[in-house]
Design a protein around this motif. Structure first.
Motif, short mmCIF file in Angstrom:
data_model
loop_
_atom_site.label_atom_id
_atom_site.label_comp_id
_atom_site.label_asym_id
_atom_site.label_seq_id
_atom_site.Cartn_x
_atom_site.Cartn_y
_atom_site.Cartn_z
N PRO A 119 0.80 -1.24 0.00
CA PRO A 119 0.00 0.00 0.00
C PRO A 119 0.83 1.28 0.00
N ASP A 120 2.04 1.22 0.56
CA ASP A 120 2.89 2.42 0.55
C ASP A 120 3.29 2.79 -0.87
N GLN A 121 3.59 1.77 -1.70
CA GLN A 121 3.95 2.05 -3.08
C GLN A 121 2.73 2.45 -3.91
N LEU A 122 1.58 1.87 -3.58
CA LEU A 122 0.34 2.30 -4.24
C LEU A 122 0.08 3.77 -3.96
N GLN A 123 0.28 4.20 -2.71
CA GLN A 123 0.05 5.60 -2.37
C GLN A 123 0.99 6.53 -3.14
N GLU A 124 2.22 6.07 -3.37
CA GLU A 124 3.15 6.86 -4.18
C GLU A 124 2.60 7.06 -5.60
N LEU A 125 1.97 6.02 -6.14
CA LEU A 125 1.41 6.12 -7.49
C LEU A 125 0.19 7.03 -7.51
N VAL A 126 -0.59 7.02 -6.43
CA VAL A 126 -1.72 7.95 -6.31
C VAL A 126 -1.21 9.38 -6.35
N GLU A 127 -0.15 9.64 -5.61
CA GLU A 127 0.39 11.00 -5.48
C GLU A 127 1.22 11.41 -6.69
N ASN A 128 1.81 10.44 -7.38
CA ASN A 128 2.69 10.76 -8.50
C ASN A 128 2.47 9.77 -9.65
N PRO A 129 1.43 10.00 -10.46
CA PRO A 129 1.10 9.06 -11.54
C PRO A 129 2.22 8.89 -12.58
N SER A 130 3.19 9.81 -12.61
CA SER A 130 4.29 9.67 -13.58
C SER A 130 5.14 8.43 -13.29
N LEU A 131 4.98 7.86 -12.10
CA LEU A 131 5.71 6.64 -11.74
C LEU A 131 5.06 5.38 -12.31
N ILE A 132 3.85 5.50 -12.85
CA ILE A 132 3.10 4.32 -13.30
C ILE A 132 3.83 3.53 -14.39
N PRO A 133 4.41 4.16 -15.42
CA PRO A 133 5.09 3.36 -16.45
C PRO A 133 6.19 2.46 -15.89
N ASN A 134 6.97 2.96 -14.93
CA ASN A 134 8.02 2.10 -14.36
C ASN A 134 7.41 1.03 -13.46
N ALA A 135 6.31 1.38 -12.78
CA ALA A 135 5.61 0.37 -11.97
C ALA A 135 5.11 -0.77 -12.85
N VAL A 136 4.61 -0.45 -14.03
CA VAL A 136 4.15 -1.48 -14.97
C VAL A 136 5.29 -2.40 -15.35
N GLU A 137 6.48 -1.84 -15.59
CA GLU A 137 7.64 -2.69 -15.92
C GLU A 137 7.99 -3.59 -14.74
N GLU A 138 7.84 -3.08 -13.53
CA GLU A 138 8.11 -3.91 -12.35
C GLU A 138 7.05 -5.00 -12.18
N PHE A 139 5.78 -4.71 -12.52
CA PHE A 139 4.76 -5.77 -12.53
C PHE A 139 5.22 -6.89 -13.46
N LEU A 140 5.65 -6.49 -14.66
CA LEU A 140 6.05 -7.46 -15.68
C LEU A 140 7.26 -8.28 -15.22
N ARG A 141 8.20 -7.62 -14.56
CA ARG A 141 9.38 -8.34 -14.07
C ARG A 141 9.04 -9.28 -12.92
N TYR A 142 8.31 -8.76 -11.96
CA TYR A 142 8.09 -9.47 -10.70
C TYR A 142 7.07 -10.60 -10.84
N GLU A 143 6.03 -10.39 -11.63
CA GLU A 143 4.98 -11.39 -11.80
C GLU A 143 4.63 -11.54 -13.29
N PRO A 144 5.54 -12.10 -14.11
CA PRO A 144 5.26 -12.23 -15.54
C PRO A 144 4.09 -13.17 -15.78
N ALA A 145 3.40 -12.94 -16.89
CA ALA A 145 2.25 -13.79 -17.21
C ALA A 145 2.69 -15.19 -17.62
N VAL A 146 3.62 -15.26 -18.57
CA VAL A 146 4.11 -16.55 -19.08
C VAL A 146 5.35 -16.95 -18.31
N MET A 147 5.33 -18.12 -17.69
CA MET A 147 6.45 -18.56 -16.88
C MET A 147 7.56 -19.21 -17.71
N GLN A 148 7.20 -19.88 -18.80
CA GLN A 148 8.22 -20.62 -19.55
C GLN A 148 7.80 -20.88 -20.98
#
Length: 405
Positions: free
Chosen positions: A261-290
Motif C-alpha cells: 500500500p505504501d507504493q500504491l500511495q506513491e502512485l496515487v500522489e505521483n502518476p508519472s511513476l506508473i510506467p516504471n511500476a508497470v515494468e516492475e509488474f512485468l518483471r516481478y509477476e510475468p504472465a508466461v512462466m516458460q
C-alpha cells in the motif's frame, strides 16, 4: 542440492505459488539442470539464468521452436504439424516472413494512435464498478480491456466476445479442473475459435474493412496470400496472446499494489511513476512462466552437454529474478532503475509482437483505476490457475472505497 525431484512442469508444483527459492538455488548451484518428468517420461533441461535464456532465444538454429513447438506439453507428430502454422512455433526464415504480415499493426505509431479510444474503453470499464466498492477484479476489470481491444482489432462482434473469453480461458486452463475437465475440452475450445476465424474471414470478404483482419487477408508470404487454414491459425493465436497475457499482468499488478500500500500511495500522489511500476509488474509477476525449445545439434550450455533432440525449458520467471541483473530481486520496487530489462516479452526473433500494445493497455488501465479504486483490499484470497505455464489468477475479489454517485 535440495528438492532435485521438484518437477517444474507439474502444475501442482505451483499450488502455493511460484517456487522462487527453488529457482534461486538452481541459479546459484545448477543454472542448467536436467529434470526427469515422470508425468510424460520426457526429461528436460531447466534453464534459470538470464544470460542462458538470452543465448537460447537468440540462436534458433541451435534451439528450435518448430521441431516440437514452443509449448512444453508433449504432442504427437500430427499435433505438432497442426501447430506449425502458428508463428510462435516457427523458426527462421519462415517466422520473419509470417511476422511481417501483421507487424505493422503493432508498431508504436499505429498503437499510440489508438490511445484516446483505449482510454475511453478503460474509463467505461472502471465506471461499471467504481460506485459499488467491490468487484471480481479479473473478469470485471483486468480481462475487459485487452479482450475488447483485440476483439475490435480482429472484427469480433460484441455478442461473440463472451464466447472468445470463455474459450481462451478453457484453452489456457487445460490443466485446471475448474476451467477445463480434459485436454479434449481444451482442443474443442480451440476448434470453436478456429471455426469462428473462418466466419470472420467470410465476413471480411463480403464486407472488407481497414483492420488487422485486412492485413492478414492481403498480406503475402513469398508472393502468396495466407490460406484459410493459416488465417484461422493466426486469428486463434492473436486472440489468445492479445487477451490472456495482458489480463494476467493487470490482475497481478493489482494484487501487488494491494500487498504494497505504501507504493500504491506513491502512485496515487505521483502518476508519472506508473510506467516504471508497470515494468516492475512485468518483471516481478510475468504472465508466461516458460517456453520450450528443442536442441538441433549437440551443444554445451552452462557447463552441461546437451544432445540433439533434447527438450529445453526456459524460465522467464526465474531470469527476471537473476541476482546478476536485478539487485534484491525478490523485493517489489516501483522505483527499480532497470525494471524494463525484464524478459517477460522474450528476446530475439520471438520478442512479443504485441509488446507496445500490451504496455499501452497496462499503463492506461492503471492510470485510470489507481485514482478511482481507492484503498483496495482483498475480499478473499486470490484464486490461482492450476498451471505450469501461466502465472494467472482465476479470481481476485477486492473491495475499495465506493466512488460517490
Amino acid at each position: 542440492m535440495s528438492c532435485p525431484h521438484l518437477n517444474l512442469l507439474d502444475p501442482d508444483t505451483y499450488k502455493d505459488g511460484i517456487p522462487h527459492e527453488h529457482f534461486a538455488q538452481l541459479r546459484n548451484e545448477r543454472p542448467v539442470y536436467w529434470q526427469e518428468d515422470p508425468i510424460t517420461n520426457v526429461g528436460y533441461w531447466v534453464v534459470s539464468k538470464y544470460d542462458d535464456l538470452q543465448y537460447i532465444s537468440k540462436h534458433p538454429e541451435i534451439f528450435s521452436s518448430a521441431a516440437r513447438t514452443a509449448l512444453s506439453n508433449e504432442m504427437t507428430d500430427e499435433e505438432v504439424a497442426m501447430q506449425s502454422m502458428m508463428i510462435l512455433n516457427m523458426d527462421p526464415p519462415d517466422h520473419l516472413k509470417y511476422r511481417r504480415i501483421v507487424n505493422k499493426a503493432f508498431i508504436p505509431r499505429v498503437v499510440e494512435a489508438k490511445l484516446t479510444h483505449i482510454r475511453e474503453m478503460a474509463k467505461a470499464i472502471i465506471d461499471k464498478v467504481a460506485q459499488r466498492g467491490e468487484c471480481e477484479f479479473v473478469s470485471e476489470v483486468a480481462a475487459e480491456l485487452p479482450l475488447q481491444v483485440i476483439c475490435e482489432l480482429m472484427g469480433v462482434a460484441q455478442e461473440d466476445r463472451h464466447m472468445i473469453f470463455h474459450n481462451t480461458n478453457v484453452m489456457i486452463g487445460a490443466d485446471d479442473p475448474d476451467l477445463s475437465t480434459s485436454a479434449e475440452e481444451g482442443m474443442a475450445a480451440a476448434a470453436e475459435i478456429y471455426t469462428y476465424g473462418y466466419k470472420i474471414l467470410e465476413n471480411h470478404r463480403a464486407n472488407p474493412g481497414d483492420n488487422l483482419v485486412d492485413m492478414l487477408v492481403t498480406g503475402t508470404v513469398d508472393g502468396e496470400q495466407l490460406t484459410d487454414d493459416e488465417f484461422a491459425q493466426f486469428f486463434l493465436m492473436l486472440l489468445v496472446a492479445g487477451n490472456e497475457t495482458t489480463r494476467t499482468v493487470t490482475a497481478n499488478g493489482m494484487k501487488l499494489l494491494i500487498e504494497h500500500p505504501d507504493q500504491l500511495q506513491e502512485l496515487v500522489e505521483n502518476p508519472s511513476l506508473i510506467p516504471n511500476a508497470v515494468e516492475e509488474f512485468l518483471r516481478y509477476e510475468p504472465a508466461v512462466m516458460q517456453f520450450r525449445r528443442t536442441v538441433m545439434h549437440d551443444v554445451e550450455l552452462g557447463g552441461q552437454q546437451m544432445r540433439k533432440g533434447d527438450k529445453v525449458v526456459m524460465y522467464y520467471t526465474s531470469a527476471n529474478r537473476d541476482e546478476d541483473y536485478f539487485s534484491d530481486p525478490n523485493r517489489f520496487d516501483i522505483h527499480r532503475s532497470n525494471a524494463k530489462e525484464h524478459r517477460s516479452f522474450g528476446i530475439g526473433e520471438h520478442f512479443c509482437l504485441g509488446s507496445h500494445l500490451a504496455r499501452l493497455e497496462l499503463n492506461v488501465m492503471f492510470e485510470e483505476l489507481i485514482p478511482r479504486l481507492r484503498n483496495p483490499r482483498f475480499a478473499d484470497k486470490p484464486n490461482y490457475m492450476r498451471s505450469s505455464f501461466l502465472n494467472s489468477m482465476k479470481t481476485l475479489h477486492i473491495t475499495f472505497d465506493p466512488e460517490p454517485a
